[in-house]
Design a protein around this motif. Sequence first.
Motif, mmCIF file in Angstrom:
data_model
loop_
_atom_site.group_PDB
_atom_site.id
_atom_site.type_symbol
_atom_site.label_atom_id
_atom_site.label_comp_id
_atom_site.label_asym_id
_atom_site.label_seq_id
_atom_site.Cartn_x
_atom_site.Cartn_y
_atom_site.Cartn_z
ATOM 1 N N ALA A 21 0.728 -1.172 -0.004
ATOM 2 C CA ALA A 21 0.089 0.061 0.032
ATOM 3 C C ALA A 21 1.014 1.185 0.035
ATOM 4 C CB ALA A 21 -0.860 -0.021 1.173
ATOM 5 N N GLN A 22 0.373 2.078 -0.967
ATOM 6 C CA GLN A 22 1.511 3.452 -1.120
ATOM 7 C C GLN A 22 0.534 4.592 -1.106
ATOM 8 O OE1 GLN A 22 2.526 4.146 -5.367
ATOM 9 N NE2 GLN A 22 4.775 4.544 -4.784
ATOM 10 N N ASP A 23 0.751 5.458 -0.543
ATOM 11 C CA ASP A 23 0.130 6.730 -0.415
ATOM 12 C C ASP A 23 0.147 7.276 -2.066
ATOM 13 O OD1 ASP A 23 -0.214 9.855 -0.632
ATOM 14 O OD2 ASP A 23 -0.793 9.408 1.717
ATOM 15 N N TYR A 24 -1.033 7.595 -2.393
ATOM 16 C CA TYR A 24 -1.184 7.965 -3.803
ATOM 17 C C TYR A 24 -0.928 9.193 -4.061
ATOM 18 C CZ TYR A 24 -5.313 10.715 -3.644
ATOM 19 O OH TYR A 24 -6.289 11.891 -3.605
ATOM 20 N N ARG A 25 -0.692 10.231 -3.203
ATOM 21 C CA ARG A 25 -0.293 11.652 -3.330
ATOM 22 C C ARG A 25 1.421 11.565 -3.184
ATOM 23 N NH1 ARG A 25 -4.591 13.062 0.468
ATOM 24 N NH2 ARG A 25 -6.439 13.705 -0.775
ATOM 25 N N THR A 26 1.718 11.026 -2.194
ATOM 26 C CA THR A 26 3.243 11.299 -1.700
ATOM 27 C C THR A 26 4.145 10.207 -2.449
ATOM 28 O OG1 THR A 26 3.041 10.197 0.159
ATOM 29 C CG2 THR A 26 2.622 12.425 0.446
ATOM 30 N N GLY A 27 3.561 9.069 -2.578
ATOM 31 C CA GLY A 27 4.351 7.800 -2.878
ATOM 32 C C GLY A 27 5.092 7.082 -1.694
ATOM 33 N N GLN A 28 4.708 7.572 -0.511
ATOM 34 C CA GLN A 28 5.309 6.946 0.947
ATOM 35 C C GLN A 28 4.673 5.331 0.626
ATOM 36 O OE1 GLN A 28 6.961 8.181 3.810
ATOM 37 N NE2 GLN A 28 7.142 6.069 4.042
ATOM 38 N N VAL A 29 5.635 4.611 1.050
ATOM 39 C CA VAL A 29 5.180 3.142 1.297
ATOM 40 C C VAL A 29 4.389 2.997 2.604
ATOM 41 C CG1 VAL A 29 5.786 0.717 1.367
ATOM 42 C CG2 VAL A 29 6.806 2.092 -0.483
ATOM 43 N N LEU A 30 3.231 2.694 2.691
ATOM 44 C CA LEU A 30 2.446 2.950 3.969
ATOM 45 C C LEU A 30 2.749 1.329 4.637
ATOM 46 C CD1 LEU A 30 -0.481 4.562 2.824
ATOM 47 C CD2 LEU A 30 1.304 5.506 4.091
ATOM 48 N N MET A 31 2.491 0.284 4.052
ATOM 49 C CA MET A 31 2.557 -1.059 4.496
ATOM 50 C C MET A 31 2.445 -2.245 3.629
ATOM 51 S SD MET A 31 -1.583 -1.458 5.806
ATOM 52 C CE MET A 31 -1.633 -3.333 5.435
ATOM 53 N N MET A 32 2.670 -3.653 3.713
ATOM 54 C CA MET A 32 2.728 -4.496 3.191
ATOM 55 C C MET A 32 1.661 -5.520 3.813
ATOM 56 S SD MET A 32 3.592 -7.753 2.834
ATOM 57 C CE MET A 32 3.770 -9.153 1.812
ATOM 58 N N ALA A 33 0.744 -6.308 2.940
ATOM 59 C CA ALA A 33 -0.032 -7.040 3.552
ATOM 60 C C ALA A 33 -0.320 -8.162 2.530
ATOM 61 C CB ALA A 33 -1.410 -6.423 4.028
ATOM 62 N N TRP A 34 -1.153 -9.154 2.599
ATOM 63 C CA TRP A 34 -1.427 -10.168 1.696
ATOM 64 C C TRP A 34 -2.999 -10.125 1.156
ATOM 65 C CZ3 TRP A 34 2.500 -13.191 0.178
ATOM 66 C CH2 TRP A 34 3.711 -13.182 0.842
ATOM 67 N N MET A 35 -3.138 -10.644 0.109
ATOM 68 C CA MET A 35 -4.326 -10.617 -0.482
ATOM 69 C C MET A 35 -4.423 -11.690 -1.166
ATOM 70 S SD MET A 35 -4.543 -7.011 -2.322
ATOM 71 C CE MET A 35 -6.204 -6.420 -1.845
ATOM 72 N N ASN A 36 -5.732 -12.521 -1.180
ATOM 73 C CA ASN A 36 -6.018 -13.666 -1.957
ATOM 74 C C ASN A 36 -7.074 -13.407 -2.897
ATOM 75 O OD1 ASN A 36 -8.693 -13.295 -0.570
ATOM 76 N ND2 ASN A 36 -8.417 -15.255 0.487
ATOM 77 N N PRO A 37 -7.491 -14.185 -3.856
ATOM 78 C CA PRO A 37 -8.268 -13.666 -4.946
ATOM 79 C C PRO A 37 -9.846 -12.890 -4.420
ATOM 80 C CG PRO A 37 -7.669 -15.773 -5.466
ATOM 81 C CD PRO A 37 -7.204 -15.621 -3.989
#
Length: 130
Positions: A21-37
Amino acid sequence: MADQWLQQIKWTEDGLVPAIAQDYRTGQVLMMAWMNPESLRLTVQEQRAVYWSRSRHKLWRKGEESGHVQVLHGLRLDCDNDVLLLQVEQMGGVACHTGRAHCFFQELKGGQWRAVDPVVKDPGTIYGKS
């Protein structure tokens, strides 16, 4: 097929894909998580981040407890089709369960990991735990 875009993703053996997940305005990386379909499909449908919690073995709508929802502004897939980038608006200014703006607040300094970014909001007030 309606979900052909989901089939193009290289899922892990557990049926997951890392999502940054990245802030769409600043480009700052916010976090990492997992997704399934299912969580990815719901993210697109609801236009908010929905992840898969590996520890709780269930869907996790970011902000469902804290109120710090991630509103989706863009979704990208890397060149190997095995990592997602969610460009989001972080509501409330807190992405991390520690009460910080993002999860990457530790920096290697002098051979030790040190917290270099402040707590924005006390996690006890966010989650109602002491």
